[in-house]
Design a protein around this motif. Structure first.
Motif, PDB file in Angstrom:
ATOM      1  N   LEU A 114      74.504  34.128  -4.243  1.00  0.00           N
ATOM      2  CA  LEU A 114      75.718  33.999  -3.638  1.00  0.00           C
ATOM      3  C   LEU A 114      76.379  35.287  -3.885  1.00  0.00           C
ATOM      4  O   LEU A 114      76.694  35.606  -4.871  1.00  0.00           O
ATOM      5  CB  LEU A 114      76.446  32.867  -3.737  1.00  0.00           C
ATOM      6  N   ASN A 115      76.883  36.116  -2.682  1.00  0.00           N
ATOM      7  CA  ASN A 115      77.689  37.259  -3.091  1.00  0.00           C
ATOM      8  C   ASN A 115      79.066  36.612  -3.378  1.00  0.00           C
ATOM      9  O   ASN A 115      79.847  36.456  -2.496  1.00  0.00           O
ATOM     10  CB  ASN A 115      77.643  38.181  -1.876  1.00  0.00           C
ATOM     11  N   GLU A 116      79.493  36.593  -4.906  1.00  0.00           N
ATOM     12  CA  GLU A 116      80.512  35.937  -5.116  1.00  0.00           C
ATOM     13  C   GLU A 116      81.665  36.656  -4.783  1.00  0.00           C
ATOM     14  O   GLU A 116      82.792  36.133  -4.523  1.00  0.00           O
ATOM     15  CB  GLU A 116      80.360  35.713  -6.623  1.00  0.00           C
ATOM     16  N   ALA A 117      81.804  37.874  -4.813  1.00  0.00           N
ATOM     17  CA  ALA A 117      82.890  38.757  -4.578  1.00  0.00           C
ATOM     18  C   ALA A 117      83.303  38.446  -2.961  1.00  0.00           C
ATOM     19  O   ALA A 117      84.304  38.287  -2.624  1.00  0.00           O
ATOM     20  CB  ALA A 117      82.872  40.119  -4.906  1.00  0.00           C
ATOM     21  N   ALA A 118      82.343  38.531  -2.219  1.00  0.00           N
ATOM     22  CA  ALA A 118      82.561  38.216  -0.758  1.00  0.00           C
ATOM     23  C   ALA A 118      82.963  36.724  -0.582  1.00  0.00           C
ATOM     24  O   ALA A 118      83.749  36.713   0.494  1.00  0.00           O
ATOM     25  CB  ALA A 118      81.126  38.443   0.056  1.00  0.00           C
ATOM     26  N   PHE A 119      82.513  35.920  -1.339  1.00  0.00           N
ATOM     27  CA  PHE A 119      82.808  34.612  -0.979  1.00  0.00           C
ATOM     28  C   PHE A 119      84.468  34.304  -1.263  1.00  0.00           C
ATOM     29  O   PHE A 119      85.097  33.723  -0.834  1.00  0.00           O
ATOM     30  CB  PHE A 119      82.084  33.488  -2.098  1.00  0.00           C
ATOM     31  N   VAL A 120      84.902  34.899  -2.573  1.00  0.00           N
ATOM     32  CA  VAL A 120      86.180  34.991  -2.847  1.00  0.00           C
ATOM     33  C   VAL A 120      87.107  35.587  -1.824  1.00  0.00           C
ATOM     34  O   VAL A 120      88.095  34.884  -1.418  1.00  0.00           O
ATOM     35  CB  VAL A 120      86.367  35.618  -4.325  1.00  0.00           C
ATOM     36  N   GLU A 121      86.705  36.463  -1.430  1.00  0.00           N
ATOM     37  CA  GLU A 121      87.251  37.265  -0.254  1.00  0.00           C
ATOM     38  C   GLU A 121      87.529  36.380   0.687  1.00  0.00           C
ATOM     39  O   GLU A 121      88.611  36.403   1.574  1.00  0.00           O
ATOM     40  CB  GLU A 121      86.677  38.362   0.020  1.00  0.00           C
ATOM     41  N   LEU A 122      86.440  35.598   1.332  1.00  0.00           N
ATOM     42  CA  LEU A 122      86.369  34.818   2.443  1.00  0.00           C
ATOM     43  C   LEU A 122      87.645  33.707   2.160  1.00  0.00           C
ATOM     44  O   LEU A 122      88.250  33.082   3.091  1.00  0.00           O
ATOM     45  CB  LEU A 122      85.223  34.465   2.773  1.00  0.00           C
ATOM     46  N   ILE A 123      87.488  33.236   1.111  1.00  0.00           N
ATOM     47  CA  ILE A 123      88.292  31.656   0.702  1.00  0.00           C
ATOM     48  C   ILE A 123      89.902  32.413   0.626  1.00  0.00           C
ATOM     49  O   ILE A 123      90.628  31.761   1.291  1.00  0.00           O
ATOM     50  CB  ILE A 123      87.639  31.258  -0.478  1.00  0.00           C
ATOM     51  N   ARG A 124      89.922  33.579   0.083  1.00  0.00           N
ATOM     52  CA  ARG A 124      91.381  33.937   0.215  1.00  0.00           C
ATOM     53  C   ARG A 124      91.836  34.390   1.600  1.00  0.00           C
ATOM     54  O   ARG A 124      92.846  33.928   1.926  1.00  0.00           O
ATOM     55  CB  ARG A 124      91.426  35.463  -0.546  1.00  0.00           C
ATOM     56  N   ALA A 125      91.138  34.704   2.530  1.00  0.00           N
ATOM     57  CA  ALA A 125      91.364  35.007   3.960  1.00  0.00           C
ATOM     58  C   ALA A 125      91.764  33.554   4.618  1.00  0.00           C
ATOM     59  O   ALA A 125      92.736  33.470   5.223  1.00  0.00           O
ATOM     60  CB  ALA A 125      90.295  35.552   4.454  1.00  0.00           C
ATOM     61  N   ILE A 126      90.855  32.701   4.276  1.00  0.00           N
ATOM     62  CA  ILE A 126      91.161  31.342   4.761  1.00  0.00           C
ATOM     63  C   ILE A 126      92.533  30.741   4.233  1.00  0.00           C
ATOM     64  O   ILE A 126      93.213  30.249   5.123  1.00  0.00           O
ATOM     65  CB  ILE A 126      90.028  30.363   4.835  1.00  0.00           C
ATOM     66  N   ALA A 127      92.582  30.778   2.963  1.00  0.00           N
ATOM     67  CA  ALA A 127      94.066  30.143   2.465  1.00  0.00           C
ATOM     68  C   ALA A 127      95.124  31.174   3.210  1.00  0.00           C
ATOM     69  O   ALA A 127      96.059  30.384   3.320  1.00  0.00           O
ATOM     70  CB  ALA A 127      93.855  30.494   0.958  1.00  0.00           C
ATOM     71  N   ALA A 128      94.901  32.642   3.383  1.00  0.00           N
ATOM     72  CA  ALA A 128      96.326  33.098   3.808  1.00  0.00           C
ATOM     73  C   ALA A 128      96.364  32.747   5.259  1.00  0.00           C
ATOM     74  O   ALA A 128      97.720  32.646   5.658  1.00  0.00           O
ATOM     75  CB  ALA A 128      95.825  34.721   3.863  1.00  0.00           C
ATOM     76  N   GLN A 129      95.386  32.495   6.234  1.00  0.00           N
ATOM     77  CA  GLN A 129      95.663  31.939   7.196  1.00  0.00           C
ATOM     78  C   GLN A 129      96.272  30.698   7.346  1.00  0.00           C
ATOM     79  O   GLN A 129      97.100  30.338   8.171  1.00  0.00           O
ATOM     80  CB  GLN A 129      94.165  31.754   8.198  1.00  0.00           C
ATOM     81  N   ASN A 130      95.880  29.693   6.655  1.00  0.00           N
ATOM     82  CA  ASN A 130      96.581  28.456   6.215  1.00  0.00           C
ATOM     83  C   ASN A 130      98.132  28.742   6.014  1.00  0.00           C
ATOM     84  O   ASN A 130      98.839  27.946   6.335  1.00  0.00           O
ATOM     85  CB  ASN A 130      95.944  27.528   5.290  1.00  0.00           C
ATOM     86  N   ARG A 131      98.117  29.481   4.970  1.00  0.00           N
ATOM     87  CA  ARG A 131      99.640  29.855   4.509  1.00  0.00           C
ATOM     88  C   ARG A 131     100.698  30.263   5.885  1.00  0.00           C
ATOM     89  O   ARG A 131     101.746  30.030   5.874  1.00  0.00           O
ATOM     90  CB  ARG A 131      99.686  31.035   3.467  1.00  0.00           C
TER      91      ARG A 131
END
Length: 133
Positions: free
Chosen positions: A106-123
């Protein structure tokens, strides 16, 4: 676990520990990456044994299968995926999946970036609020 991270839910630990073989270590790593992406994320178990990660709405969930680990991304269809780690769910308006197979990193850095984006959208109120704006 950092001091500003939310505690790990024992039922989520139990659920992940029940995954088959190689999926246990990968699911545990994904769990830590989710918390790295958003330290305020909460954990819970839904639908019997699925680990869910929630921050002002669902962010992602995991499910073990016979040959792969599924990571369901809520709002993944509206979050940027410049590294192309999303593998499935393109017919769904907002939900997406990442299917992870043994031996494929898994591209871990890309995964963290994606989860951050989803959390930001929820925020920001979720995709419905962002769509109206």
């Amino acid at each position: 676990m950092g001091t500003d991270s939310q505690p790990r839910h024992p039922q989520v630990t139990e659920s992940i520990d029940g995954f088959p073989g190689w999926q246990v270590a990968l699911a545990a790593r994904i769990r830590e990456l989710v918390h790295e992406a958003e330290p305020e994320i909460l954990e819970e178990v839904r639908y019997g044994n699925r680990p869910y990660f929630v921050y002002r709405g669902p962010v992602c969930a995991m499910q073990a299968t016979k040959d792969h680990l599924n990571v369901f991304l809520y709002e993944g269809g509206t979050a940027p995926d410049p590294h192309g780690i999303i593998t499935d769910g393109f017919g769904n308006a907002t939900g997406r999946q990442i299917k992870l197979y043994e031996g494929r990193p898994l591209n871990e850095a890309a995964f963290v970036e994606l989860i951050r984006a989803i959390a930001a959208q929820n925020r920001a109120g979720g995709w419905r609020s962002l769509k109206r704006a």
